[in-house]
Design a protein around this motif. Sequence first.
Motif, mmCIF file in Angstrom:
data_model
loop_
_atom_site.group_PDB
_atom_site.id
_atom_site.type_symbol
_atom_site.label_atom_id
_atom_site.label_comp_id
_atom_site.label_asym_id
_atom_site.label_seq_id
_atom_site.Cartn_x
_atom_site.Cartn_y
_atom_site.Cartn_z
ATOM 1 N N ALA A 59 -59.692 60.726 55.228
ATOM 2 C CA ALA A 59 -61.267 61.728 54.711
ATOM 3 C C ALA A 59 -62.346 60.668 55.520
ATOM 4 N N ARG A 60 -61.865 60.070 56.531
ATOM 5 C CA ARG A 60 -62.862 59.296 57.590
ATOM 6 C C ARG A 60 -62.828 60.015 58.638
ATOM 7 N N PHE A 63 -66.696 55.861 56.917
ATOM 8 C CA PHE A 63 -65.389 55.789 55.755
ATOM 9 C C PHE A 63 -66.426 56.118 53.949
ATOM 10 N N GLY A 64 -66.178 57.343 54.387
ATOM 11 C CA GLY A 64 -66.670 58.385 52.926
ATOM 12 C C GLY A 64 -66.117 57.319 52.079
ATOM 13 N N GLY A 90 -63.879 47.138 61.665
ATOM 14 C CA GLY A 90 -63.495 47.165 62.980
ATOM 15 C C GLY A 90 -62.669 48.530 63.446
ATOM 16 N N THR A 91 -61.794 49.009 62.216
ATOM 17 C CA THR A 91 -60.897 50.146 62.168
ATOM 18 C C THR A 91 -61.596 51.523 62.569
ATOM 19 N N ALA A 92 -62.654 50.892 62.726
ATOM 20 C CA ALA A 92 -63.408 52.418 62.856
ATOM 21 C C ALA A 92 -63.464 53.949 64.300
ATOM 22 N N GLU A 93 -63.333 54.961 64.217
ATOM 23 C CA GLU A 93 -62.961 55.499 65.616
ATOM 24 C C GLU A 93 -64.683 55.625 66.680
#
Length: 376
Positions: free
Chosen positions: A78-79, A195-196, A258-261
């Motif tokens: 769901a990201r 990050f919904g 920090g883990t975001a695409e």
Amino acid sequence: MRPARLTVIAAASVAAALTAVTGCSQKSDAGGDDVIKVAASDSACDVSKTEFPSGKVQIDVENKGSKVTEVYVLFPDARIVTERENIGPGTKASITAEIKAGDYEIVCKPGMKGDGIAKKVKATGKGGGEEKRSPEADAAVAAYRAYVVAQADETLPKAQAFADAVKAGDIEGAKKLYAASRIGWERTEPVAESFGDIDPKVDVREDGLEAGQDPAKDWTGWHRLEKALWADQKIGDDEKKLADTLMADLTDWQKKVGTAEITTSSMANGAKELLDEVATGKVTGEEERYSHTDLVDFKANIEGAEKAYELLKPLATKNDPELAKQLDTQFAAMTVLLDKYRTDKASYEFTSYEKLGDAEKKELSDAVSALGEPLS
């Protein structure tokens, strides 16, 4: 998280500009036939193909319904890979993104509410377009990731000071700390929104709650506390608990950000989204309707968009130096205009938005539009 609005502004052209100059073409590499077409309506989300090559992907959306809609590409967890909000009835929009091989969902949300209508899709291939990126693109992505992490790190102590004031029952102290606690979030909001599950907890307004949600129980975050401080003029036990909840949710954001695409496409699209934030929520005065601290958010959104552009500028200058110069000029003009309302040059203090007249608000709106003029 924003409720449905039909405001249309030329700021969207900036995303197109950034997309063009970074080499992320508005047409797919293989030509028009590879474009994914999405026909959104009030009851359907029809996708022209459910499998497509990974890499740079263009999605053309047409809203055939009667409600404003938004379209997302979501990871299985769901990201958000990419999104486009505020697509009005009878209008079209294009989304360009770098999508790695894997399973995804394309989701249409008529009325910009609820879970939406999802269609499963697959990006095929060995990975994505990242192996084709230039050293400049890799440097831009790495620098932007460091920027969003730094903004989250800087937000936590400011938000904690705000939360502490709320918990101490210090209404005036909390008011003074409120706007500053939001700056880092507003500068990087598109990444935060990826990050919904976090955005609806910390940044939703009362009219942005989903159908069936009870404001007394389900409304949390900054704007719930904003209303308590300015409209209700009181801090009770519930508000003190909400301050702790806000900090827990922001800490979650700090750990995840920090883990975001992040890709050059998402940076360009994010710059557009930040300008849309200004156009649809700040210029109208909707975002900070109780505190009237809209110009602080306005400034932070513009700074976040400009940061993305600055990091992409080596690509922009190489691919279209004249366009880069025009964008430099427009961003500089926006800074000069905003500084007119800055009451303390050494801090983030601005004139209360309710004190601006219609002509001044139109000047701000026109300046945001002018950021898109180099391509119009």
